[in-house]
Each structure stands twice: as structure tokens, then as C-alpha cells.
Scaffold this active site. Structure first.
Site, PDB file in Angstrom:
ATOM      1  N   LYS A 113      -5.215  69.920 -14.182  1.00 22.50           N
ATOM      2  CA  LYS A 113      -4.562  69.338 -15.353  1.00 22.50           C
ATOM      3  C   LYS A 113      -5.521  68.511 -16.191  1.00 22.50           C
ATOM      4  O   LYS A 113      -5.098  67.680 -16.988  1.00 22.50           O
ATOM      5  CB  LYS A 113      -3.341  68.523 -14.930  1.00 22.50           C
ATOM      6  CG  LYS A 113      -2.228  69.425 -14.428  1.00 22.50           C
ATOM      7  CD  LYS A 113      -0.915  68.736 -14.277  1.00 22.50           C
ATOM      8  CE  LYS A 113       0.158  69.790 -14.008  1.00 22.50           C
ATOM      9  NZ  LYS A 113       1.450  69.266 -13.713  1.00 22.50           N
ATOM     10  N   LYS A 194      -0.549  80.966 -11.268  1.00 20.15           N
ATOM     11  CA  LYS A 194       0.866  80.756 -10.938  1.00 20.15           C
ATOM     12  C   LYS A 194       1.741  80.669 -12.191  1.00 20.15           C
ATOM     13  O   LYS A 194       1.273  80.222 -13.253  1.00 20.15           O
ATOM     14  CB  LYS A 194       1.049  79.506 -10.072  1.00 20.15           C
ATOM     15  CG  LYS A 194       0.854  78.198 -10.799  1.00 20.15           C
ATOM     16  CD  LYS A 194       1.465  77.033 -10.027  1.00 20.15           C
ATOM     17  CE  LYS A 194       1.458  75.791 -10.901  1.00 20.15           C
ATOM     18  NZ  LYS A 194       2.318  74.732 -10.483  1.00 20.15           N
ATOM     19  N   LYS A 197       5.490  76.200 -16.133  1.00 20.61           N
ATOM     20  CA  LYS A 197       6.259  75.844 -17.328  1.00 20.61           C
ATOM     21  C   LYS A 197       5.371  75.299 -18.439  1.00 20.61           C
ATOM     22  O   LYS A 197       5.790  75.244 -19.580  1.00 20.61           O
ATOM     23  CB  LYS A 197       7.395  74.893 -16.980  1.00 20.61           C
ATOM     24  CG  LYS A 197       6.987  73.621 -16.262  1.00 20.61           C
ATOM     25  CD  LYS A 197       8.186  72.706 -16.151  1.00 20.61           C
ATOM     26  CE  LYS A 197       8.642  72.440 -14.740  1.00 20.61           C
ATOM     27  NZ  LYS A 197       7.856  71.401 -14.057  1.00 20.61           N
TER      28      LYS A 197
END
Ligand code: AQP
Length: 326
Positions: A113, A194, A197
């Protein structure tokens, strides 16, 4: 004999997708029959990235509705909102004092992230400590999560053990449980990563609130390969393997049986059938979702928090006492 206790949660950010459902929520529904179950909407985690307050309020209700529509029964399981119980943040602070920077630098999700970015929020770095607090606050035995969260639960185990070693027996050391089949649902547009969202394209995921027709189209557009053979080979055929996985989990049928049925058939037939399965799943899911009112959900969250507050209070008091705090 007392039942073992399960704790898990989902962040109220972005659109909840099939990965969240198949990797986490679906196994919660099965586990609630055997375990004392606590499922949290982790809003304090969601604010580690910028949120619009009005949207966040709505999202919390949406996630709780998704839990219920998925089959989490508020009569059997506790459903609550994290920020209703102040001990989550309070215990996280205490745990910060036994956590090392090196523990958190190792977390792959933080690196993914943007861990290299100096301007990244401290909350995002500290996220796994808050998650540890969530789990051990309730003397949790088992934490069912998708593969991507396994490392965080392992950190929770390490921190609980470290604290116990330093101050004396205080926390139960939780076990992690990753459902083998749904552990890692991959992105439809890029099956090497993966389903997520926060993906840049909505073609990456099927949201549980997606229009069923549009969701079926996303399956038809899913990235596969050129060899035209339907078989499960995760490394060589990530796209087809991912679709087989989703098919098998939604249709509750073994991958071997599905592969046998499509022998000699092309991707078109296979995708068309899967698109229909996904469509029917969403229609039935959304029927349940739409039948639950916001009022009802608010009541369930308030009752849930009331029910478990005493456990959190007791654990936090115990922790303060053993550390010499008031
Ligand atoms: N692709 C996935 N396959 C299987 N399980 C998954 N989970 C998430 N993605 C997959 C599991 O869903 C639970 C809730 O996750 P979360 O929303 O709280 O956080 P996350 O893991 O960060 O989910 P996302 O969608 O990937 O969000 P972003 O894009 O923000 O990072 C967890 O048990 C998780 O393992």
C-alpha cells in the site's frame, strides 16, 4: 464444554466483493454454528485512508447488511461496530509499546500500500497493531481470514506471546484459519493479483452490490489464456484456475467434477455458465440485502456492542492492572 470463540471483521471502505465473501464471510457463516462468534465492522481501520464521513456512516450500515444477507444470524453471532467500543483503540496504544518498528516494516500489505512513501499515514503503518487489539480483546481462539491477512494474525500471535512473556499471562494466543479454497480470489482483469476493492478498474472485481447483469458481463470479459483447455493449473493458467475456484465455491461442487463436465468444451460455454451462476447468486443475495432496513441494522449494531462491551472492559482492566496502570 464452553464453545471456542471466533472473531473477524471487514473494513467499511470500497465495495465488498466476491473475494471478501468467498475468502472470509462465507466461512464465518459456517463457523457460527459451532463457535461463539463475534463479527466486527472495523471502521477504525477504514479511516487509515481518507474517508468521507457521510459515506463512511453509510458504508458501516452496508457492511453489516452484507453480513446478515450472507447468513450471519444476529441471534447466533454478535455483529458490532468497532468504534462503539473504545477499548479497541486503548488497547492498541498499549500494544504499540511492545511492538517494534521492525515487526511492522515486515508487513507485506503495508509495503503493497505504498510503505516506501514518506507521506503515508502512521495509521496505515500501525494497522496490524489495531488488528491485534481487535482480536485479543475478546480472548479469541480462532480468526478466519483470507490469505492476505494471515501475516497480520501471525503478528497478533507474536505480540500476545511477547506481552505475556514480559508481564505475565494476560492474553489468549489466537489461531489463524484460512479457508484453503477461497483463500485468494484473484482479480478478473489480472489473475496474477488478488481481487481487491481498491483496484483501479471495476472489471477487477464483482461487488456484492453489483447489478447482476453487469456482473455476468464481467465474467464474460475475465482474462483467461489462449490454449482453450479448462483445467486447474494455478501457475500456468491463473485466469481459468481462478474462475474454476469461484465456480466451485458458489456452486458447492468440486473442481474435478466441473473440469470433467467441460471436457472438450471451450471457454465460451464455461464462462456463460459461470456468468449465470454469479448472476443468480447476486439476485438471491441482493433480495435478502434489500429486505433489511437501516433501522434494523442500527439496532443490531447497538445490541451487539452492548453484549460484548463487558468482555472488552474486563480484558482492558486486566491489561492495565498487570502493567501497573490505573
Ligand atoms: N481477493 C481475496 N480473496 C480472498 N479473501 C480476500 N479478502 C480480501 N480480499 C480477498 C479477505 O476479506 C476479508 C476482509 O478484508 P478487508 O476488506 O477488511 O481488507 P482487505 O484484505 O484489504 O480487502 P481488499 O478488498 O483487498 O481491500 P483493499 O483493496 O483496500 O486492500 C479479510 O479476511 C481478507 O483476507
Amino acid at each position: 464444554m464452553n464453545k471456542k470463540r471466533v472473531f473477524s471483521g471487514v473494513q467499511p471502505s470500497g465495495d465488498l466483493h466476491l473475494g471478501n465473501y468467498l475468502g472470509a464471510i462465507k466461512q464465518w457463516v459456517e463457523m457460527q454454528e459451532k463457535y461463539e462468534s463475534i463479527f466486527c465492522v472495523v471502521d477504525l481501520h477504514a479511516i487509515t485512508i481518507k474517508q468521507n464521513p457521510e459515506e463512511l456512516r453509510k458504508k458501516v450500515i452496508e457492511i453489516a447488511k452484507i453480513y446478515i444477507a450472507s447468513g450471519i444470524d444476529p441471534k447466533k453471532s454478535v455483529i458490532f461496530q468497532q468504534s462503539d467500543i473504545s477499548e479497541h483503540a486503548e488497547l492498541a496504544w498499549i500494544l504499540n509499546t511492545v511492538t517494534r518498528m521492525s515487526d511492522l516494516y515486515k508487513m507485506t500489505q503495508f509495503k503493497d500500500k505504498g510503505g516506501e512513501n514518506e507521506n503515508i499515514g502512521v495509521g496505515l503503518f500501525d494497522y496490524p497493531v489495531l488488528m491485534t487489539s481487535d482480536i485479543i480483546l475478546y480472548d479469541t481462539d480462532v480468526v478466519p481470514v483470507g490469505e492476505d491477512q494471515k501475516q497480520h494474525v501471525e503478528l497478533a500471535r507474536d505480540l500476545a506471546k511477547r506481552f505475556n512473556h514480559q508481564f505475565g499471562e494476560t492474553f489468549k494466543v489466537p489461531d489463524v484459519r484460512v479457508n484453503k479454497e477461497g483463500a485468494r480470489i484473484m482479480g478478473l482483469d489480472d489473475p496474477t493479483k488478488k481481487m481487491s476493492k481498491s483496484a483501479s478498474s471495476t472489471l477487477n472485481y464483482i461487488a456484492l452490490t453489483d447489478d447482476p447483469e453487469k456482473a455476468a458481463k464481467k465474467i464474460m470479459k475475465a482474462v483467461t489464456d489462449n490454449d482453450g483447455i479448462i483445467k486447474y493449473e494455478k501457475e500456468k493458467k491463473p485466469g481459468v484456475s481462478n474462475l474454476l475456484n469461484v465456480y466451485s465455491l458458489l456452486n458447492e461442487e468440486s473442481i474435478a467434477d466441473i473440469v470433467k463436465r467441460y471436457e472438450g468444451k471451450g471457454y465460451g460455454d464455461f464462462k456463460k455458465d459461470l456468468a449465470e451462476i454469479v448472476k443468480q447468486f447476486l439476485i438471491s443475495f441482493q433480495e435478502k440485502y434489500n429486505a433489511i432496513s437501516d433501522e434494523e441494522v442500527r439496532g443490531i449494531l447497538t445490541n451487539g456492542a452492548k453484549k460484548i462491551k463487558p468482555i472488552a472492559t474486563e480484558t482492558y482492566k486486566r491489561t492495565k492492572k498487570i502493567m501497573g496502570l490505573n
